[in-house]
Design a protein around this motif. Structure first.
Motif, PDB file in Angstrom:
ATOM      1  N   SER A  61       0.843  -1.195   0.000  1.00 35.65           N
ATOM      2  CA  SER A  61       0.000   0.000   0.000  1.00 35.65           C
ATOM      3  C   SER A  61       0.879   1.247   0.000  1.00 35.65           C
ATOM      4  CB  SER A  61      -0.946   0.014   1.206  1.00 35.65           C
ATOM      5  OG  SER A  61      -0.208  -0.037   2.413  1.00 35.65           O
ATOM      6  N   ILE A  62       0.360   2.296  -0.630  1.00 43.12           N
ATOM      7  CA  ILE A  62       1.030   3.595  -0.688  1.00 43.12           C
ATOM      8  C   ILE A  62       0.118   4.596   0.005  1.00 43.12           C
ATOM      9  CG2 ILE A  62       2.062   5.345  -2.186  1.00 43.12           C
ATOM     10  CD1 ILE A  62       2.197   3.196  -4.383  1.00 43.12           C
ATOM     11  N   GLU A  63       0.487   4.980   1.218  1.00 41.63           N
ATOM     12  CA  GLU A  63      -0.366   5.837   2.062  1.00 41.63           C
ATOM     13  C   GLU A  63      -1.779   5.263   2.139  1.00 41.63           C
ATOM     14  OE1 GLU A  63      -0.143   9.970   1.057  1.00 41.63           O
ATOM     15  OE2 GLU A  63       1.978  10.091   1.599  1.00 41.63           O
ATOM     16  N   GLY A  64      -1.851   3.950   2.321  1.00 36.77           N
ATOM     17  CA  GLY A  64      -3.135   3.270   2.490  1.00 36.77           C
ATOM     18  C   GLY A  64      -3.800   2.835   1.207  1.00 36.77           C
ATOM     19  N   GLN A  65      -3.269   3.237   0.049  1.00 33.34           N
ATOM     20  CA  GLN A  65      -3.853   2.862  -1.238  1.00 33.34           C
ATOM     21  C   GLN A  65      -3.125   1.638  -1.786  1.00 33.34           C
ATOM     22  OE1 GLN A  65      -6.462   4.480  -2.575  1.00 33.34           O
ATOM     23  NE2 GLN A  65      -6.524   6.070  -0.999  1.00 33.34           N
ATOM     24  N   ARG A  66      -3.839   0.552  -2.034  1.00 31.28           N
ATOM     25  CA  ARG A  66      -3.219  -0.683  -2.515  1.00 31.28           C
ATOM     26  C   ARG A  66      -2.698  -0.517  -3.939  1.00 31.28           C
ATOM     27  NH1 ARG A  66      -5.934  -5.020  -3.366  1.00 31.28           N
ATOM     28  NH2 ARG A  66      -7.929  -3.963  -3.646  1.00 31.28           N
ATOM     29  N   ALA A  67      -1.559  -1.137  -4.215  1.00 34.44           N
ATOM     30  CA  ALA A  67      -0.973  -1.067  -5.553  1.00 34.44           C
ATOM     31  C   ALA A  67       0.038  -2.184  -5.736  1.00 34.44           C
ATOM     32  CB  ALA A  67      -0.303   0.289  -5.770  1.00 34.44           C
ATOM     33  N   VAL A  68       0.233  -2.560  -6.987  1.00 35.85           N
ATOM     34  CA  VAL A  68       1.350  -3.421  -7.371  1.00 35.85           C
ATOM     35  C   VAL A  68       2.358  -2.524  -8.088  1.00 35.85           C
ATOM     36  CG1 VAL A  68       2.115  -5.371  -8.789  1.00 35.85           C
ATOM     37  CG2 VAL A  68      -0.070  -5.492  -7.560  1.00 35.85           C
ATOM     38  N   VAL A  69       3.619  -2.610  -7.694  1.00 44.78           N
ATOM     39  CA  VAL A  69       4.657  -1.732  -8.236  1.00 44.78           C
ATOM     40  C   VAL A  69       5.774  -2.581  -8.838  1.00 44.78           C
ATOM     41  CG1 VAL A  69       6.369   0.050  -7.702  1.00 44.78           C
ATOM     42  CG2 VAL A  69       4.135   0.076  -6.560  1.00 44.78           C
ATOM     43  N   GLY A  70       6.165  -2.246 -10.053  1.00 44.19           N
ATOM     44  CA  GLY A  70       7.307  -2.872 -10.698  1.00 44.19           C
ATOM     45  C   GLY A  70       8.435  -1.858 -10.833  1.00 44.19           C
ATOM     46  N   VAL A  71       9.660  -2.282 -10.592  1.00 47.77           N
ATOM     47  CA  VAL A  71      10.822  -1.392 -10.667  1.00 47.77           C
ATOM     48  C   VAL A  71      11.897  -2.037 -11.524  1.00 47.77           C
ATOM     49  CG1 VAL A  71      12.637  -0.198  -9.375  1.00 47.77           C
ATOM     50  CG2 VAL A  71      10.336  -0.409  -8.393  1.00 47.77           C
ATOM     51  N   GLN A  72      12.345  -1.313 -12.530  1.00 51.63           N
ATOM     52  CA  GLN A  72      13.467  -1.772 -13.338  1.00 51.63           C
ATOM     53  C   GLN A  72      14.777  -1.328 -12.704  1.00 51.63           C
ATOM     54  OE1 GLN A  72      11.738  -0.643 -17.442  1.00 51.63           O
ATOM     55  NE2 GLN A  72      13.257  -2.231 -17.893  1.00 51.63           N
ATOM     56  N   ASP A  73      15.760  -2.203 -12.773  1.00 48.58           N
ATOM     57  CA  ASP A  73      17.069  -1.951 -12.162  1.00 48.58           C
ATOM     58  C   ASP A  73      18.091  -1.731 -13.274  1.00 48.58           C
ATOM     59  OD1 ASP A  73      19.273  -1.778 -10.603  1.00 48.58           O
ATOM     60  OD2 ASP A  73      19.087  -3.754  -9.680  1.00 48.58           O
ATOM     61  N   PHE A  74      18.552  -0.476 -13.428  1.00 45.70           N
ATOM     62  CA  PHE A  74      19.516  -0.179 -14.477  1.00 45.70           C
ATOM     63  C   PHE A  74      20.857  -0.857 -14.217  1.00 45.70           C
ATOM     64  CE2 PHE A  74      22.503   2.466 -16.926  1.00 45.70           C
ATOM     65  CZ  PHE A  74      21.871   2.445 -18.158  1.00 45.70           C
ATOM     66  N   ALA A  75      21.134  -1.182 -12.961  1.00 40.16           N
ATOM     67  CA  ALA A  75      22.392  -1.862 -12.632  1.00 40.16           C
ATOM     68  C   ALA A  75      22.430  -3.291 -13.159  1.00 40.16           C
ATOM     69  CB  ALA A  75      22.614  -1.851 -11.118  1.00 40.16           C
ATOM     70  N   PHE A  76      21.270  -3.857 -13.486  1.00 36.92           N
ATOM     71  CA  PHE A  76      21.205  -5.224 -14.029  1.00 36.92           C
ATOM     72  C   PHE A  76      21.230  -5.144 -15.554  1.00 36.92           C
ATOM     73  CE2 PHE A  76      19.826  -9.331 -15.265  1.00 36.92           C
ATOM     74  CZ  PHE A  76      20.000 -10.189 -14.194  1.00 36.92           C
ATOM     75  N   MET A  77      22.419  -5.233 -16.125  1.00 32.31           N
ATOM     76  CA  MET A  77      22.606  -5.203 -17.580  1.00 32.31           C
ATOM     77  C   MET A  77      21.873  -4.019 -18.214  1.00 32.31           C
ATOM     78  SD  MET A  77      22.508  -9.278 -18.584  1.00 32.31           S
ATOM     79  CE  MET A  77      23.131  -8.950 -20.230  1.00 32.31           C
ATOM     80  N   GLY A  78      22.005  -2.851 -17.592  1.00 36.02           N
ATOM     81  CA  GLY A  78      21.389  -1.649 -18.142  1.00 36.02           C
ATOM     82  C   GLY A  78      19.876  -1.673 -18.147  1.00 36.02           C
ATOM     83  N   GLY A  79      19.276  -2.485 -17.256  1.00 33.49           N
ATOM     84  CA  GLY A  79      17.817  -2.577 -17.214  1.00 33.49           C
ATOM     85  C   GLY A  79      17.212  -3.120 -18.488  1.00 33.49           C
ATOM     86  N   SER A  80      18.008  -3.822 -19.288  1.00 37.68           N
ATOM     87  CA  SER A  80      17.577  -4.231 -20.626  1.00 37.68           C
ATOM     88  C   SER A  80      16.393  -5.188 -20.582  1.00 37.68           C
ATOM     89  CB  SER A  80      18.745  -4.860 -21.399  1.00 37.68           C
ATOM     90  OG  SER A  80      19.356  -5.877 -20.643  1.00 37.68           O
ATOM     91  N   MET A  81      15.571  -5.077 -21.620  1.00 33.44           N
ATOM     92  CA  MET A  81      14.314  -5.825 -21.694  1.00 33.44           C
ATOM     93  C   MET A  81      14.519  -7.127 -22.456  1.00 33.44           C
ATOM     94  SD  MET A  81      10.747  -4.579 -23.479  1.00 33.44           S
ATOM     95  CE  MET A  81      11.600  -4.263 -25.031  1.00 33.44           C
ATOM     96  N   GLY A  82      14.426  -8.235 -21.743  1.00 35.71           N
ATOM     97  CA  GLY A  82      14.486  -9.557 -22.361  1.00 35.71           C
ATOM     98  C   GLY A  82      13.278 -10.378 -21.945  1.00 35.71           C
ATOM     99  N   LEU A  83      13.380 -11.687 -22.098  1.00 36.48           N
ATOM    100  CA  LEU A  83      12.263 -12.567 -21.733  1.00 36.48           C
ATOM    101  C   LEU A  83      11.885 -12.421 -20.266  1.00 36.48           C
ATOM    102  CD1 LEU A  83      13.340 -15.839 -23.599  1.00 36.48           C
ATOM    103  CD2 LEU A  83      11.434 -14.334 -24.209  1.00 36.48           C
ATOM    104  N   GLY A  84      12.883 -12.300 -19.391  1.00 37.20           N
ATOM    105  CA  GLY A  84      12.606 -12.181 -17.964  1.00 37.20           C
ATOM    106  C   GLY A  84      11.849 -10.912 -17.617  1.00 37.20           C
TER     107      GLY A  84
END
Length: 283
Positions: A113-136
């Motif tokens: 929750s974010i200040e009581g509001q439910r949410a699903v949050v995704g975060v890309q990590d640039f430190a992991f191979m430049g945050g590159s988009m693959g199958l994973g």
């Protein structure tokens, strides 16, 4: 060197004064030396020039969520489907990235929750191979969107990527339509999809899910674009304006909706979730 220092250095049993390597942080923008504790307490933002440093998923979740969020399990995908090798084997690069970041791939999801509001949050990590988009990354995005549908709450994505993952070839490019379909599923369910663009967001990520949000936010001075500035200039044979592809320039030209300082981001997201999430009808 004074005689006192010479005597001190010649005595082997006197301990030398040492400074921990992590005591200071050097700002990438203004190059000021800041106490690491002060920098961390300021949400990893330089207190001198307001430069927003890149941060990983765990740090981001701690800043955004109320206490008690839950990490979602990463989906299992086939690794190295093309048996790719350049100067190193692709499997070795993945292993090194996992050891460096402690994460299974470049996109991690959590729910809470974010200040009581439910949410699903995704975060890309640039430190992991430049945050590159693959199958994973594609599979994690779809899993995050479907978790939001199951929870009947918004999906919020923090983007940070250099684009598609070259070691997976055409399979990485196929994640663009795949993630677009997941966003369509969110819209069919009547749930908000909110994008927070962070530095840098480029390439195929910009060309797909990073620009399809119901609301597009960005952190200050984030680099956002598809091709690099030098590539564009050599193609159109014109000099690009100052600050081109920076968040403030894109805001002025209508490409994003708002630029929000990191200290205000949690409150602003909670406000948006409150506005956009369907409310249950009163009994």
């Amino acid at each position: 060197m004074s005689w006192l220092n010479r005597v001190r250095n010649s005595i082997p049993f006197l301990p030398k004064r040492e400074t921990p390597d992590n005591l200071w942080h050097k700002c990438r923008s203004c190059e000021a030396m800041i106490f690491t504790k002060e920098w961390e307490e300021n949400d990893f933002v330089c207190p001198r020039c307001d430069h927003h440093d890149r941060i990983g998923p765990r740090q981001r979740f701690n800043l955004i969520f109320d206490p008690g969020f839950t990490l979602l399990p990463p989906p299992q995908v086939r690794e190295d489907p093309l048996k790719f090798r350049d100067s190193k084997r692709y499997t070795d690069r993945i292993k090194a990235a996992r050891q460096q970041t402690g994460e299974p791939d470049a996109l991690i999801n959590a729910k809470g929750s974010i200040e009581g509001q439910r949410a699903v949050v995704g975060v890309q990590d640039f430190a992991f191979m430049g945050g590159s988009m693959g199958l994973g990354v594609g599979a994690a995005f779809v899993a995050g969107a479907r978790a939001a549908i199951e929870e009947r709450c918004p999906y919020i994505i923090f983007t940070a990527a250099g684009g598609a993952r070259m070691q997976e070839g055409i399979l990485s490019l196929m994640q663009m339509p795949k993630t677009t379909v997941a966003i369509a599923e969110l819209k069919e369910a009547g749930l908000p999809y909110i994008v927070v663009l962070t530095d840098p967001t480029t390439g195929g990520v910009t060309a797909s899910y990073a620009m399809l949000g119901d609301v597009q936010l960005s952190e200050p001075n984030a680099l956002i674009g598809f091709a690099g500035q030098r590539v564009i200039e050599s193609t159109i044979r014109e000099k690009l304006p100052e600050g081109f592809q920076r968040a403030e320039y894109l805001l002025d030209h209508g490409m994003i909706d708002m630029v929000v300082h990191r200290r205000d981001l949690r409150q602003r997201l909670a406000q948006l979730v409150s506005y956009l999430t369907p409310q249950k009808a009163a009994a």
